[in-house]
Scaffold this active site. Sequence first.
Site, PDB file in Angstrom:
ATOM      1  N   ARG A 202      47.495  83.378  31.789  1.00  0.00           N
ATOM      2  CA  ARG A 202      47.941  81.895  31.724  1.00  0.00           C
ATOM      3  C   ARG A 202      46.906  81.060  31.079  1.00  0.00           C
ATOM      4  O   ARG A 202      45.706  81.366  31.309  1.00  0.00           O
ATOM      5  CB  ARG A 202      48.356  81.271  33.098  1.00  0.00           C
ATOM      6  CG  ARG A 202      47.481  81.540  33.899  1.00  0.00           C
ATOM      7  CD  ARG A 202      47.987  80.585  35.447  1.00  0.00           C
ATOM      8  NE  ARG A 202      47.366  80.635  36.489  1.00  0.00           N
ATOM      9  CZ  ARG A 202      46.357  80.246  36.949  1.00  0.00           C
ATOM     10  NH1 ARG A 202      45.533  79.401  35.890  1.00  0.00           N
ATOM     11  NH2 ARG A 202      45.787  80.485  38.108  1.00  0.00           N
TER      12      ARG A 202
ATOM     13  N   HIS B 199      46.655  76.746  36.994  1.00  0.00           N
ATOM     14  CA  HIS B 199      47.953  77.145  37.797  1.00  0.00           C
ATOM     15  C   HIS B 199      48.966  76.183  38.083  1.00  0.00           C
ATOM     16  O   HIS B 199      50.040  76.330  37.742  1.00  0.00           O
ATOM     17  CB  HIS B 199      47.550  77.573  39.326  1.00  0.00           C
ATOM     18  CG  HIS B 199      48.457  77.800  40.201  1.00  0.00           C
ATOM     19  ND1 HIS B 199      49.167  78.904  40.039  1.00  0.00           N
ATOM     20  CD2 HIS B 199      48.980  77.296  41.262  1.00  0.00           C
ATOM     21  CE1 HIS B 199      50.241  78.936  41.090  1.00  0.00           C
ATOM     22  NE2 HIS B 199      50.043  77.801  41.896  1.00  0.00           N
TER      23      HIS B 199
ATOM     24  N   TYR C 256      37.016  78.780  38.613  1.00  0.00           N
ATOM     25  CA  TYR C 256      37.078  80.345  39.008  1.00  0.00           C
ATOM     26  C   TYR C 256      37.363  81.048  38.011  1.00  0.00           C
ATOM     27  O   TYR C 256      37.198  82.287  38.082  1.00  0.00           O
ATOM     28  CB  TYR C 256      38.073  80.542  40.226  1.00  0.00           C
ATOM     29  CG  TYR C 256      39.516  79.998  39.571  1.00  0.00           C
ATOM     30  CD1 TYR C 256      40.300  80.636  38.814  1.00  0.00           C
ATOM     31  CD2 TYR C 256      39.912  78.868  39.892  1.00  0.00           C
ATOM     32  CE1 TYR C 256      41.692  80.300  38.237  1.00  0.00           C
ATOM     33  CE2 TYR C 256      41.298  78.344  39.475  1.00  0.00           C
ATOM     34  CZ  TYR C 256      42.080  79.099  38.630  1.00  0.00           C
ATOM     35  OH  TYR C 256      43.297  78.611  38.232  1.00  0.00           O
TER      36      TYR C 256
END
Length: 356
Positions: free
Chosen positions: A254, A258, A267
């Site tokens: 992606r 998220h 992250y």
Amino acid sequence: MNETAHKVEQYSVLNPDGEIINGRSIKVNDRELLEMYRLMKRARLLDEKLLRLQRQGRICTYPPFSGQEAAQIGSAMALNEKDWICPSYRDLAACLVRGMSIERILMYVKGYASGWKMPENTRILPIQVIIAAQLLHAAGIAHAAKIKGEDSVTVSYFGDGATSQGDFHEALNFASVFKSPVIFFCQNNQYAISIPVYQQMASATIAQKAIAYDIPGIQVDGNDVIAVYQVMKEAIKRAQEGRGPTLIEAVTYRHGPHTTSDEPKKYRTEEETKKWLAKDPLLRLQKYLKKQLLLTDEMDNQILQQTKKEIENAIHIVDNTVPDSLDTVLGNAYKNPHLLLQEQIECCSKKRGITK
């Protein structure tokens, strides 16, 4: 024991430069290839627009799917009209292919009750937010179709994080025992929110989890729409022949967060993101089509302008649509409302002016 004994080889047809890999062949005609590209571009433009609308406060929290178009569109295009899909919240591209309109998607992301209900002429289950629950729904629908003698296949879409849920294993076990005509389609986008795949599981691939249920487990390049389509066709054929379910792991990424409440830079490294952006599924197909003289800059721009106009028209329509009242929401909960629900509906109808 050989620790790599169960590792699954990834299937690809096109490399990131849009060239056919040695030994591979394309089993898709030119018309279908152009339609794949049009749908992928349509989905990408819609996703980018929805992300901007959320930043403007015009829609609710949104989970973008850019980067996963090939996985969703390649798999959904392989299905027949009679087949079912059970989508998660990140599978709007697949829903578009299966007949969900841009207007309906806009109502869904705005939180309108009308957006939760799928059009009568489509075989799409309501979008599932509970992680992995749709796998059980798919197994059930497929089993029912088999009992009724229907010639249909059901597909459940889910992410890598869903494979850590009990529902994943229950669904695969049930479907494998009864040889149900279902395809479990995992989009491994490398992260379950902020948790990378290697921290979620010890297995080298998700596809190899199929071994425990004695069903095929296939890993495909999820950024290669042609490879996805061809793998999906094989899985559909297997299901139609009564040979049961298949687990497909589409390896993808992606591009964005998220959800819009997430910050992926916390992250994910910039280096990692750049590496995956170089494998962009939309650009890969575009390069191939242009090399084959199937797509010109003029055609590409025409798709761009037509899609932008379609999206803006849909936004105008939805912006001028009155949101559903609470009594309408309750009225859609059951075909025949029970007594307590009927009382709530009547109460809401009386207070409609303040419950909208």
